[in-house]
Design an enzyme around this catalytic site. Structure first.
Site, PDB file in Angstrom:
ATOM      1  N   THR A  83       0.812  -1.227   0.000  1.00 12.42           N
ATOM      2  CA  THR A  83       0.000   0.000   0.000  1.00 12.42           C
ATOM      3  C   THR A  83       0.839   1.268   0.000  1.00 12.42           C
ATOM      4  OG1 THR A  83      -1.820  -1.090   1.129  1.00 12.42           O
ATOM      5  CG2 THR A  83      -1.712   1.276   1.376  1.00 12.42           C
TER       6      THR A  83
ATOM      7  N   ASP B 143       1.681  -6.805  -4.497  1.00 11.85           N
ATOM      8  CA  ASP B 143       0.843  -6.724  -3.312  1.00 11.85           C
ATOM      9  C   ASP B 143       1.330  -7.876  -2.439  1.00 11.85           C
ATOM     10  OD1 ASP B 143      -1.402  -7.478  -1.552  1.00 11.85           O
ATOM     11  OD2 ASP B 143      -2.525  -5.983  -2.679  1.00 11.85           O
ATOM     12  N   SER B 144       1.547  -7.637  -1.160  1.00 11.49           N
ATOM     13  CA  SER B 144       2.204  -8.685  -0.366  1.00 11.49           C
ATOM     14  C   SER B 144       1.327  -9.926  -0.179  1.00 11.49           C
ATOM     15  CB  SER B 144       2.677  -8.140   0.985  1.00 11.49           C
ATOM     16  OG  SER B 144       1.640  -8.083   1.912  1.00 11.49           O
ATOM     17  N   SER B 145       0.059  -9.851  -0.551  1.00  9.48           N
ATOM     18  CA  SER B 145      -0.764 -11.065  -0.517  1.00  9.48           C
ATOM     19  C   SER B 145      -0.276 -12.073  -1.553  1.00  9.48           C
ATOM     20  CB  SER B 145      -2.227 -10.726  -0.792  1.00  9.48           C
ATOM     21  OG  SER B 145      -2.640  -9.735   0.097  1.00  9.48           O
TER      22      SER B 145
ATOM     23  N   THR C 234      -0.237 -21.563  20.100  1.00 14.28           N
ATOM     24  CA  THR C 234      -1.562 -21.153  20.585  1.00 14.28           C
ATOM     25  C   THR C 234      -2.240 -20.163  19.634  1.00 14.28           C
ATOM     26  OG1 THR C 234      -2.780 -20.048  22.364  1.00 14.28           O
ATOM     27  CG2 THR C 234      -0.486 -19.401  22.099  1.00 14.28           C
TER      28      THR C 234
HETATM   29  N1  ASP Z   1      -2.616  -5.659   0.375  1.00 19.00           N
HETATM   30  C1  ASP Z   1      -1.577  -4.750   0.807  1.00 19.00           C
HETATM   31  C2  ASP Z   1      -0.285  -5.544   0.871  1.00 19.00           C
HETATM   32  O1  ASP Z   1      -0.069  -6.268   1.791  1.00 19.00           O
HETATM   33  C3  ASP Z   1      -1.904  -4.173   2.134  1.00 19.00           C
HETATM   34  C4  ASP Z   1      -0.867  -3.239   2.701  1.00 19.00           C
HETATM   35  O2  ASP Z   1       0.195  -3.005   2.232  1.00 19.00           O
HETATM   36  O3  ASP Z   1      -1.189  -2.670   3.779  1.00 19.00           O
HETATM   37  O4  ASP Z   1       0.514  -5.458  -0.035  1.00 19.00           O
END
Ligand code: ASP
Length: 349
Positions: free
Chosen positions: A19, A63-65, A284
């Site tokens: 982001t 995007d880190s996803s 946990t």
């Molecule tokens: N979807 C974005 C990512 O992880 C969210 C972020 O950067 O806050 O790349």
């Protein structure tokens, strides 16, 4: 900040995406990455630091996803290749998987002597009220900071976010909206940025020899599955996850201090998995506290079935540790032995 120390520092800023560097696509109305020069243009304050900042941009930006272990290897390679040239590394990264990446890097780089600071933001750097500017400025300042003897103030993989610094393998993203997006419930903060940056020296790890080059590890074995236990979980779901043919290790995300259902079908599936040689690790579901399988009968059953203790590890860190150890060792007993040890400050033991 001691300007004289900073003046001798040089930082490599590695931009992976997230982001912090996104802006709205006018057609699709979704956030998409923009290029690095635009980020720097938004933060002229960086020019005021008397330290040299070079940059390296991932291509493509992600995007880190979408992050994958192959991206972690690329990141480690960039740090490995440039290790002598820079005093510290700042990684701009999406928040969604930042704790996974920070955990992975902490294991993949053994004997780190320089700061590797991950940061990002909840709002893009170009918008009013962005948290990206402050996060980036604090991360650079921390990465550039050195002690009087010239060694790094924080020679660790960390996450710097909303004025606090956390050990990377202790942090978790816990808030999707708030600027305080990460917490480190089982370890105190390593630093807090107010008027000055106050370092929590008692908790900052130091390498035995600050002049030795780290060992960079590139082998990761990702055959891990995670079972989050919940009321109503079915035998078929548990079987698929804990006894799956392609799985070498299973993380059991258990209740409280490491407890799981005591139903015979559940325990016998866990036993079957352990007897087939799989590595079973108990962490946990709670944000804070640790696993102790000796407190309740329901925890003891797991221990007797062959499940090993993940102590106060985050799930992100447990996953990264398994990837790393299984990449290093073919023998599961060796993996089990090192899982039980504190390797990078990831567990309190
Ligand atoms: N979807 C974005 C990512 O992880 C969210 C972020 O950067 O806050 O790349």
């Amino acid at each position: 900040m001691n300007i004289n120390q900073i003046s001798k520092s040089s930082i490599l800023l590695i931009y992976t995406g997230g982001t912090i560097g996104m802006k709205e696509d006018p057609v699709e109305h979704t956030l998409k990455p923009f290029d690095f020069s635009q980020i720097l243009a938004e933060v002229p304050e960086l020019g005021k630091f008397a330290c040299k900042i070079d940059s390296y941009t991932f291509n493509p930006l992600i995007d880190s996803s979408d992050i994958e272990p192959s991206n972690w290897k690329n990141l480690v390679k960039v740090i490995d290749t440039n290790y002598e040239k820079y005093d510290g590394f700042v990684i701009l990264h999406g928040t969604d998987t930042m704790a996974y990446t920070a955990s992975a890097l902490s294991f993949m780089i053994e004997g780190l002597t320089k700061p590797v600071i991950l940061t990002g933001s909840q709002l893009p750097i170009g918008v009013p009220r962005t948290d990206g500017k402050e996060n980036l400025i604090s991360a650079v300042e921390i990465a550039a900071s050195r002690q009087e003897d010239g060694t790094a103030t924080v020679p660790e993989v960390c996450i710097c976010f909303d004025n606090v610094l956390m050990r990377g393998n202790r942090a978790t993203k816990f808030n999707a909206d708030n600027f305080r997006a990460f917490i480190s419930e089982n370890l105190p903060l390593l630093a807090e940025a107010g008027i000055n940056i106050k370092y929590n020296y008692a908790y900052i790890r130091r390498p035995q020899n600050p002049h030795l080059r780290p060992i960079f590890h590139y082998n990761l074995d990702t055959r891990v599955s995670i079972l989050k236990i919940h009321p109503g979980i079915t035998p078929q779901v548990v079987r698929d996850i804990v006894c799956g043919a392609g799985t070498r290790a299973v993380i059991l995300e258990t209740y409280g201090a490491g407890n799981a259902p005591s139903a015979e079908w559940f325990i016998s599936l866990v036993r079957e998995s352990a007897q087939s040689g799989k590595i079973l690790l108990n962490v946990t579901q709670c944000m804070a506290g640790e696993v102790d399988m000796d407190i309740y009968a329901t925890g003891k059953c797991l221990k007797e079935a062959g499940v090993i203790n993940g102590y106060d590890s985050t799930t992100e860190s447990a996953l990264a540790k398994l990837f790393y150890l299984m990449g290093e060792f073919e023998e599961n007993d060796k993996v089990r032995k090192y899982l039980d040890m504190d390797l990078r400050g990831e567990i309190s033991k």
